[in-house]
Write an enzyme that holds these catalytic residues in place. Structure first.
Site, mmCIF file in Angstrom:
data_model
loop_
_atom_site.group_PDB
_atom_site.id
_atom_site.type_symbol
_atom_site.label_atom_id
_atom_site.label_comp_id
_atom_site.label_asym_id
_atom_site.label_seq_id
_atom_site.Cartn_x
_atom_site.Cartn_y
_atom_site.Cartn_z
ATOM 1 N N TRP A 160 0.800 -1.225 0.000
ATOM 2 C CA TRP A 160 0.000 0.000 0.000
ATOM 3 C C TRP A 160 0.836 1.280 0.000
ATOM 4 O O TRP A 160 0.281 2.365 -0.063
ATOM 5 C CB TRP A 160 -0.945 0.025 1.211
ATOM 6 N N ASN A 161 2.148 1.161 0.096
ATOM 7 C CA ASN A 161 2.913 2.411 0.291
ATOM 8 C C ASN A 161 3.114 3.221 -0.996
ATOM 9 O O ASN A 161 2.972 4.439 -0.989
ATOM 10 C CB ASN A 161 4.240 2.140 1.010
ATOM 11 N N LYS A 164 -2.750 -8.435 -7.328
ATOM 12 C CA LYS A 164 -3.545 -8.281 -6.121
ATOM 13 C C LYS A 164 -2.952 -7.108 -5.346
ATOM 14 O O LYS A 164 -1.933 -7.230 -4.675
ATOM 15 C CB LYS A 164 -3.470 -9.558 -5.282
ATOM 16 N N PRO A 165 -3.580 -5.917 -5.484
ATOM 17 C CA PRO A 165 -3.085 -4.775 -4.706
ATOM 18 C C PRO A 165 -3.461 -4.939 -3.233
ATOM 19 O O PRO A 165 -4.295 -5.781 -2.893
ATOM 20 C CB PRO A 165 -3.821 -3.589 -5.331
ATOM 21 N N ALA A 166 -2.849 -4.130 -2.378
ATOM 22 C CA ALA A 166 -3.179 -4.188 -0.944
ATOM 23 C C ALA A 166 -4.604 -3.699 -0.746
ATOM 24 O O ALA A 166 -5.064 -2.785 -1.437
ATOM 25 C CB ALA A 166 -2.209 -3.331 -0.150
ATOM 26 N N THR A 184 8.666 -8.604 5.442
ATOM 27 C CA THR A 184 9.507 -9.799 5.419
ATOM 28 C C THR A 184 8.690 -11.029 5.820
ATOM 29 O O THR A 184 8.828 -12.101 5.213
ATOM 30 C CB THR A 184 10.708 -9.581 6.357
ATOM 31 N N GLY A 194 6.427 -12.045 3.079
ATOM 32 C CA GLY A 194 7.296 -12.568 2.017
ATOM 33 C C GLY A 194 7.634 -14.034 2.256
ATOM 34 O O GLY A 194 7.628 -14.848 1.327
ATOM 35 N N GLU A 204 12.306 -2.626 11.461
ATOM 36 C CA GLU A 204 11.754 -1.670 10.505
ATOM 37 C C GLU A 204 10.490 -1.059 11.125
ATOM 38 O O GLU A 204 9.511 -1.748 11.383
ATOM 39 C CB GLU A 204 11.396 -2.392 9.204
ATOM 40 N N PHE A 213 8.733 1.639 9.765
ATOM 41 C CA PHE A 213 7.837 2.036 8.672
ATOM 42 C C PHE A 213 6.989 3.231 9.091
ATOM 43 O O PHE A 213 5.761 3.257 8.922
ATOM 44 C CB PHE A 213 6.950 0.856 8.237
HETATM 45 P P1 NAP Z 1 2.119 -7.064 4.038
HETATM 46 O O1 NAP Z 1 1.390 -8.040 4.904
HETATM 47 O O2 NAP Z 1 3.479 -7.446 3.613
HETATM 48 O O3 NAP Z 1 1.211 -6.751 2.753
HETATM 49 C C1 NAP Z 1 1.679 -6.561 1.439
HETATM 50 C C2 NAP Z 1 0.779 -7.251 0.442
HETATM 51 O O4 NAP Z 1 0.721 -8.641 0.692
HETATM 52 C C3 NAP Z 1 -0.664 -6.773 0.488
HETATM 53 O O5 NAP Z 1 -1.210 -6.805 -0.809
HETATM 54 C C4 NAP Z 1 -1.291 -7.795 1.378
HETATM 55 O O6 NAP Z 1 -2.688 -7.821 1.249
HETATM 56 C C5 NAP Z 1 -0.630 -9.047 0.876
HETATM 57 N N1 NAP Z 1 -0.678 -10.188 1.798
HETATM 58 C C6 NAP Z 1 -0.779 -10.186 3.149
HETATM 59 N N2 NAP Z 1 -0.763 -11.444 3.638
HETATM 60 C C7 NAP Z 1 -0.637 -12.269 2.564
HETATM 61 C C8 NAP Z 1 -0.551 -13.697 2.399
HETATM 62 N N3 NAP Z 1 -0.570 -14.533 3.429
HETATM 63 N N4 NAP Z 1 -0.414 -14.196 1.143
HETATM 64 C C9 NAP Z 1 -0.364 -13.379 0.080
HETATM 65 N N5 NAP Z 1 -0.452 -12.036 0.170
HETATM 66 C C10 NAP Z 1 -0.586 -11.485 1.402
HETATM 67 O O7 NAP Z 1 2.221 -5.668 4.740
HETATM 68 P P2 NAP Z 1 1.181 -4.979 5.755
HETATM 69 O O8 NAP Z 1 0.601 -5.988 6.714
HETATM 70 O O9 NAP Z 1 0.256 -4.149 5.001
HETATM 71 O O10 NAP Z 1 2.178 -4.052 6.561
HETATM 72 C C11 NAP Z 1 2.917 -4.623 7.632
HETATM 73 C C12 NAP Z 1 4.362 -4.137 7.632
HETATM 74 O O11 NAP Z 1 4.992 -4.497 6.395
HETATM 75 C C13 NAP Z 1 4.544 -2.646 7.699
HETATM 76 O O12 NAP Z 1 4.457 -2.190 9.002
HETATM 77 C C14 NAP Z 1 5.920 -2.482 7.099
HETATM 78 O O13 NAP Z 1 6.894 -2.676 8.070
HETATM 79 C C15 NAP Z 1 6.004 -3.582 6.080
HETATM 80 N N6 NAP Z 1 5.788 -3.140 4.676
HETATM 81 C C16 NAP Z 1 6.862 -3.066 3.866
HETATM 82 C C17 NAP Z 1 6.702 -2.648 2.549
HETATM 83 C C18 NAP Z 1 7.871 -2.550 1.629
HETATM 84 O O14 NAP Z 1 7.779 -1.882 0.601
HETATM 85 N N7 NAP Z 1 8.972 -3.212 1.915
HETATM 86 C C19 NAP Z 1 5.454 -2.314 2.064
HETATM 87 C C20 NAP Z 1 4.351 -2.427 2.904
HETATM 88 C C21 NAP Z 1 4.545 -2.850 4.214
HETATM 89 P P3 NAP Z 1 -3.657 -6.927 2.210
HETATM 90 O O15 NAP Z 1 -2.899 -5.757 2.680
HETATM 91 O O16 NAP Z 1 -4.769 -6.576 1.288
HETATM 92 O O17 NAP Z 1 -4.093 -7.824 3.323
#
Ligand code: NAP
Ligand code: MG
Length: 491
Positions: free
Chosen positions: A161-162, A185-187, A240, A243, A393, A395
């Site tokens: 989402w960033n 699949k966007p956030a 991470t 990921g 991190e 964020f």
């Molecule tokens: P996230 O969980 O890594 O989400 C990123 C994407 O992955 C979103 O589209 C999310 O969908 C999806 N996703 C989540 N769980 C998944 C799964 N089990 N299988 C497949 N896709 C999945 O990040 P977040 O929870 O939004 O943020 C948490 C932390 O991540 C932040 O506090 C930050 O530290 C870090 N972050 C890092 C980056 C970067 O560019 N490195 C970007 C964003 C966040 P939904 O959001 O629709 O559930």
């Protein structure tokens, strides 16, 4: 564009996914509220896709890859479509900037900068599509051997989402240039510009099914997509932890992945640096997008003789920073959602409780809506490199300062986290620039600068827990394709 457009854009709109060139609701009919981070209010909705929707989208992308006009299109024509999409993004730039800014809370000028970078991605990959090719290989007598760069097939793109529009562009630009089809699949917190850009791609002339968009929660739609048996390659940007989950899901089918994960990126400031030039860059590297940037410069390492002077200057600048609603275009906007706001605030509170010295706090615009997700920026000084705030991190708009003595300690501190995404080195000493740039473990190193305005052309990606694979530039085209070797026996 006035403030009016930026507040009212998309008001009340029930957005649709885009599957096989058609607007599509979730098969379950379920929807997710879209919230403005600036005031916490719902202003639109998106479909909440599940496994069955993912299946539909993957089938459509498979069909487009195997049998559609896409599979027969010369590379230069694919490039032309990408270029056309870039031009349509430029034409619709005000709307896209306003949409991105309202959806994520980022200041409107950042939304506009994101449009410019997004446009550049499609322009760059439009030009690159017919300029990447294989080799001929000297082999045995009586043989001719050559390599082709072939698309993986159906690529899954899971986008955070960033910087939704930009990150989509770096995935889609490279994937399409190489002839893949894509399911994105966007956030769930920031899906609106992805939907708009897929609509613009249709307008540009992309064949149906080449660019499918499914919206929904990560745990449902994201998980189903990354584990789908008919996906050939998965690319992900985000945390991470997620990921790791996605790699495990893709491993069941032994599929390749590109992982663009977190960072705890250092900037090293040596005593001979041009401090006046460095100061605004050091602040911007952590304040841009409210610190919600994987490559945010979240640690500044300062050589002891100048530590007092630099930390005093940074504190003065941090004290003046104001978080404000997206359309007020302050130094930073709100965090993307309530959870992120809570996380960043608890990092700050925990560091304060642990006795880390707070050098300055910025503020929240007093006229900002009470229910927005704001955080006042925080600057911590003389941080212990082992402290939580030095390792994790955050964020968010939180910067940690460290003092070091000499080059060796600087490199050791820079490399002392689990991450390795980006680094900055500030010094006028040319030999030191080279030495330190080589010793720092990071996918990108900037010398006397940081971030470099989008850097579409510059390969980007991590070492260590920051991930693997490379995006941006020509390198991304290798990640988005596989080598096929063909050997002719004419002896
Ligand atoms: P996230 O969980 O890594 O989400 C990123 C994407 O992955 C979103 O589209 C999310 O969908 C999806 N996703 C989540 N769980 C998944 C799964 N089990 N299988 C497949 N896709 C999945 O990040 P977040 O929870 O939004 O943020 C948490 C932390 O991540 C932040 O506090 C930050 O530290 C870090 N972050 C890092 C980056 C970067 O560019 N490195 C970007 C964003 C966040 P939904 O959001 O629709 O559930
Ligand atoms: Mg939102």
């Amino acid at each position: 564009m006035g403030q009016h457009l930026s507040r009212t854009v998309a008001e009340g709109r029930a957005f649709m996914q885009l599957i096989n060139g058609q607007p599509a609701d979730a098969l379950s009919g379920e929807r997710i509220d879209v919230v403005s981070p600036s005031d916490g209010k719902v202003f639109a909705s998106i479909p909440a896709a599940g496994a069955a929707d993912i299946d539909r989208a993957v089938k459509s992308s498979r069909e487009a890859f195997e049998n559609g006009p896409w599979s027969r299109m010369p590379a230069f024509e694919r490039g032309r479509l990408l270029t056309r999409l870039g031009l349509l993004i430029e034409k619709n730039g005000d709307e896209l900037a306003a949409l991105e800014s309202r959806d994520t809370g980022k200041p409107i000028r950042q939304g506009k900068a994101d449009v410019t970078s997004t446009m550049r991605y499609y322009e760059f990959y439009g030009g690159a599509a017919d300029k990447i090719h294989g080799d001929t290989i000297p082999f045995l007598d009586g043989y001719t051997a050559l390599t082709l760069r072939e698309p993986h097939g159906v690529v899954a793109g899971i986008i955070p989402w960033n910087y939704p529009m930009q990150i989509l562009a770096r995935v889609a630009g490279a994937a399409f240039a190489m002839g893949n089809t894509l399911v994105v699949k966007p956030a769930e917190d920031a899906s609106l510009t992805t939907i708009r850009i897929a609509e613009l791609a249709l307008e540009a002339g992309f064949p149906e099914g080449v660019f499918n968009v499914v919206t929904g929660y990560g745990r449902d739609a994201g998980a189903a997509l990354s584990a789908h048996r008919d996906i050939d390659y998965v690319t992900f940007t985000g945390s991470t932890m997620t990921g790791t989950a996605i790699q495990q899901a893709a491993a069941i089918n032994n599929r390749g992945v590109t992982m663009e994960l977190g960072g705890k990126s250092p900037q090293i400031v040596f005593a001979d640096a041009d401090i006046e030039k460095a100061l605004p860059v050091l602040v911007n590297a952590i304040i841009q997008n409210g610190g919600q940037t994987c490559s945010a410069g979240s640690r500044v390492l300062i050589e002891k003789p100048i530590y007092e002077a630099v930390s005093t200057e940074l504190a003065a600048r941090f004290g003046k920073l104001v978080a404000a609603p997206h359309d007020a275009d302050g130094d930073l906007g709100p965090m993307v959602n309530k959870k992120q706001q809570g996380q960043v605030k608890s990092f700050i509170a925990a560091a304060e409780e642990a006795g880390v010295s707070v050098l300055a706090r910025g503020s929240v615009d007093p006229s900002a809506p009470q229910n927005g997700f704001y955080v006042a920026p925080a600057l911590f000084g003389s941080v212990d490199p082992k402290a939580n705030i030095a390792q994790q991190e955050v964020f968010g708009p939180v910067l940690s300062l460290f003092a070091f003595e000499g080059e060796e300690e600087a490199v050791r501190l820079a490399n002392s986290t689990d991450y390795g995404l980006v680094a900055g080195v500030w010094t006028k000493d040319g030999a030191r620039q080279h030495r330190v740039a080589k010793k720092v473990r990071a996918g990108q190193v900037f010398v006397n600068g940081y971030g470099a305005g989008g850097g579409i052309e510059l390969p980007f990606g991590g070492f260590k827990k920051s991930g693997h694979g490379r995006e941006k530039g020509f390198e991304a085209l290798y990640d988005m394709s596989a080598t096929k070797t063909i050997v002719f026996n004419h002896g």
